[in-house]
Write an enzyme that holds these catalytic residues in place. Structure first.
Site, PDB file in Angstrom:
ATOM      1  N   VAL A  85     -63.552 -89.903  -0.950  1.00 46.43           N
ATOM      2  CA  VAL A  85     -62.672 -90.811  -1.511  1.00 46.43           C
ATOM      3  C   VAL A  85     -62.303 -90.508  -2.960  1.00 46.43           C
ATOM      4  O   VAL A  85     -61.057 -90.898  -3.268  1.00 46.43           O
ATOM      5  CB  VAL A  85     -63.298 -92.476  -1.565  1.00 46.43           C
ATOM      6  N   GLY A 130     -58.244 -88.979  -3.372  1.00 47.68           N
ATOM      7  CA  GLY A 130     -57.119 -89.883  -3.573  1.00 47.68           C
ATOM      8  C   GLY A 130     -57.219 -91.171  -4.607  1.00 47.68           C
ATOM      9  O   GLY A 130     -56.480 -91.928  -4.638  1.00 47.68           O
ATOM     10  N   HIS A 131     -58.712 -91.180  -5.195  1.00 47.21           N
ATOM     11  CA  HIS A 131     -58.763 -92.231  -5.959  1.00 47.21           C
ATOM     12  C   HIS A 131     -59.504 -91.674  -7.421  1.00 47.21           C
ATOM     13  O   HIS A 131     -60.503 -91.867  -7.582  1.00 47.21           O
ATOM     14  CB  HIS A 131     -59.784 -93.059  -5.378  1.00 47.21           C
ATOM     15  N   PHE A 132     -58.879 -91.212  -8.068  1.00 49.58           N
ATOM     16  CA  PHE A 132     -57.594 -90.996  -8.626  1.00 49.58           C
ATOM     17  C   PHE A 132     -57.447 -89.449  -8.969  1.00 49.58           C
ATOM     18  O   PHE A 132     -58.469 -88.923  -9.638  1.00 49.58           O
ATOM     19  CB  PHE A 132     -56.884 -91.691  -9.638  1.00 49.58           C
ATOM     20  N   ILE A 183     -62.402 -91.974 -10.083  1.00 51.52           N
ATOM     21  CA  ILE A 183     -63.238 -93.232 -10.060  1.00 51.52           C
ATOM     22  C   ILE A 183     -63.670 -93.687  -8.989  1.00 51.52           C
ATOM     23  O   ILE A 183     -62.890 -93.879  -7.772  1.00 51.52           O
ATOM     24  CB  ILE A 183     -62.256 -94.249 -10.825  1.00 51.52           C
TER      25      ILE A 183
END
Length: 153
Positions: A38, A41-43, A48
């Site tokens: 994850v 893409g986060h971020f 985070i």
């Protein structure tokens, strides 16, 4: 004992203390690896851990520490009754969660808190139902057999 299943996170939850309902909460830990998918893409540039992933780790720990499971029962997450995110979780954090269990209406309710070394990260309330109980209806919270994983009790 560890609990892992298919879902948005790659790591496993380790039960540190199974707890004793009414006396002491159950406790689990999970290390949020920098390689969690994850984070791509986060971020980008400021990773985070998403709140839904914190909920997933808490839910896995809850399934691993659920007290007094009936033989042959299939406990599933019926609802996330509330969630409150208090501070961010970053790559490399150790997420420690505590669980206070109560029995209500034939199901289990869990008040969970999650924290990192910096302090409280989330407060989450979960409700679990036994879907093998005669008359229990499927529906919200029902997960496919493919991703049920740690739900089997």
């Amino acid at each position: 004992m560890t609990a892992a299943a298919c879902g948005p996170v790659d790591g496993a939850v380790e039960v540190v203390d199974p707890g004793l309902p009414g006396e002491r909460p159950a406790r689990c830990v999970a290390v949020v690896g920098a390689s969690e998918k994850v984070f791509a893409g986060h971020f980008p540039g400021f990773a985070i851990f998403p709140g839904v992933c914190v909920v997933e780790y808490v839910q896995r720990g809850a399934l691993a520490t659920m007290p007094e499971r009936e033989p042959g029962g299939r406990w599933v997450l019926a609802a996330v009754e509330s969630s409150r995110f208090l501070s961010p979780v970053y790559p490399g954090d150790e997420l420690t969660s505590e669980y206070v269990w109560s029995r209500k209406d034939g199901g289990w309710r869990c008040r969970a808190s999650a924290a990192t070394g910096r302090g409280p990260a989330a407060q989450i309330r979960l409700r679990f139902e036994n879907r093998d109980v005669p008359g229990a209806a499927g529906g919200a919270g029902e997960r496919s057999g493919q991703d049920r994983g740690a739900d089997a009790g």
